[in-house]
Design a protein around this motif. Structure first.
Motif, PDB file in Angstrom:
ATOM      1  N   VAL A 186       0.861  -1.193   0.000  1.00 48.25           N
ATOM      2  CA  VAL A 186       0.000   0.000   0.000  1.00 48.25           C
ATOM      3  C   VAL A 186       0.890   1.234   0.000  1.00 48.25           C
ATOM      4  O   VAL A 186       1.729   1.417   0.884  1.00 48.25           O
ATOM      5  CB  VAL A 186      -0.948   0.012   1.221  1.00 48.25           C
ATOM      6  N   LEU A 187       0.685   2.107  -1.008  1.00 43.97           N
ATOM      7  CA  LEU A 187       1.490   3.320  -1.153  1.00 43.97           C
ATOM      8  C   LEU A 187       0.590   4.545  -1.058  1.00 43.97           C
ATOM      9  O   LEU A 187      -0.567   4.518  -1.500  1.00 43.97           O
ATOM     10  CB  LEU A 187       2.230   3.326  -2.498  1.00 43.97           C
ATOM     11  N   ILE A 203      -2.874   3.855  -3.157  1.00 37.68           N
ATOM     12  CA  ILE A 203      -2.939   2.794  -4.164  1.00 37.68           C
ATOM     13  C   ILE A 203      -2.312   1.529  -3.606  1.00 37.68           C
ATOM     14  O   ILE A 203      -1.585   1.563  -2.599  1.00 37.68           O
ATOM     15  CB  ILE A 203      -2.225   3.200  -5.474  1.00 37.68           C
ATOM     16  N   SER A 204      -2.602   0.416  -4.260  1.00 35.91           N
ATOM     17  CA  SER A 204      -2.025  -0.874  -3.856  1.00 35.91           C
ATOM     18  C   SER A 204      -1.859  -1.746  -5.093  1.00 35.91           C
ATOM     19  O   SER A 204      -2.560  -1.570  -6.096  1.00 35.91           O
ATOM     20  CB  SER A 204      -2.924  -1.568  -2.820  1.00 35.91           C
ATOM     21  N   CYS A 219       5.095  13.374  -3.463  1.00 31.17           N
ATOM     22  CA  CYS A 219       5.871  12.467  -2.617  1.00 31.17           C
ATOM     23  C   CYS A 219       5.137  11.121  -2.567  1.00 31.17           C
ATOM     24  O   CYS A 219       3.935  11.078  -2.296  1.00 31.17           O
ATOM     25  CB  CYS A 219       6.026  13.041  -1.210  1.00 31.17           C
ATOM     26  N   ILE A 220       5.872  10.059  -2.835  1.00 31.04           N
ATOM     27  CA  ILE A 220       5.312   8.700  -2.788  1.00 31.04           C
ATOM     28  C   ILE A 220       6.031   7.941  -1.678  1.00 31.04           C
ATOM     29  O   ILE A 220       7.265   7.810  -1.692  1.00 31.04           O
ATOM     30  CB  ILE A 220       5.495   7.980  -4.137  1.00 31.04           C
ATOM     31  N   LYS A 221       5.239   7.443  -0.716  1.00 25.32           N
ATOM     32  CA  LYS A 221       5.820   6.716   0.405  1.00 25.32           C
ATOM     33  C   LYS A 221       4.880   5.603   0.850  1.00 25.32           C
ATOM     34  O   LYS A 221       3.703   5.581   0.488  1.00 25.32           O
ATOM     35  CB  LYS A 221       6.109   7.667   1.568  1.00 25.32           C
ATOM     36  N   GLU A 222       5.423   4.711   1.644  1.00 24.12           N
ATOM     37  CA  GLU A 222       4.659   3.555   2.106  1.00 24.12           C
ATOM     38  C   GLU A 222       3.669   3.973   3.188  1.00 24.12           C
ATOM     39  O   GLU A 222       3.961   4.828   4.024  1.00 24.12           O
ATOM     40  CB  GLU A 222       5.617   2.487   2.640  1.00 24.12           C
TER      41      GLU A 222
END
Length: 212
Positions: A90-91, A159-160, A185-188
């Motif tokens: 999952v992000l 999203i996942s 920014c994209i992170k967990e």
């Protein structure tokens, strides 16, 4: 001559009366029993003759039955889906900016892009707006004057199941179409990110801690 004319007139009147008799009888029956229309059919009885006040002022039977509302439960965190060697878990795609219109439209663009690429969008939501006051110190004195307030808006598209093969392509497309003034920014996704969605209530938390 007069007798012949009189006889003809009498015969004419009798014929006229015979022809008019059914019409007069019909009008008399209509006057005795009033008529009312129901759609395209004609009836001779009133539906409220027996109870003149039946249904007057009552309209609840026209409304659909109300479904009892369920008590709104507290939003619980979903179980985190771990990533694998071929796809991410999952992000959170985090967007921040000072222009709400740009941030909102960019988040909608990302959502549509993920749907087109068949990337599962768990949810899309807005974070609380952060306000920053800009103060200026006077040349002579220690008093601070507030010059303005800046509002920082934030949107999250979660999203996942993002494949590691198309992940670089997706990131490149997002950076190419990134508007000015919007940070990407994209992170967990973590538990701390989930708790950041809710407003902190230290007083309530302190009372709950005292009770427990």
């Amino acid at each position: 001559m007069n007798r012949a004319v009189t006889k003809v007139l009498c015969l004419r009147n009798v014929t006229f009366l015979k022809q008019a008799a059914p019409t007069v009888t019909r009008l008399a029956s209509i006057r005795q029993s009033p008529l009312w229309f129901t759609g395209n059919s004609l009836a001779s009885k009133r539906h409220y003759r027996s109870m003149p006040t039946h249904g007057i002022g009552r309209y609840k039977y026209l409304l659909p039955k109300e479904v009892p509302r369920k008590k709104r439960e507290k939003l619980q965190m979903k179980q985190l889906k771990p990533g694998t060697d071929t796809e991410y878990g999952v992000l959170n795609i985090q967007l921040t900016g000072y222009d709400m219109t740009l941030v909102e439209h960019y988040s909608q663009y990302i959502h549509r892009l993920c749907n087109r690429l068949k990337i599962k969008v768990e949810e899309s939501y807005a974070m609380p707006t952060k306000s920053t006051e800009i103060s200026v110190l006077q040349e002579q004195g220690t008093k601070m004057n507030v010059e303005g307030v800046i509002h920082c808006h934030e949107r999250i598209v979660q999203i996942s199941g993002l494949s590691s093969v198309i992940a670089p392509i997706v990131v490149e497309v997002l950076q190419t179409n990134q508007p000015e003034g919007v940070q990407l920014c994209i992170k967990e996704h973590t538990e701390a990110e989930f708790n950041a969605r809710f407003k902190a209530r230290p007083e309530l938390e302190g009372l709950i801690a005292q009770i427990s």
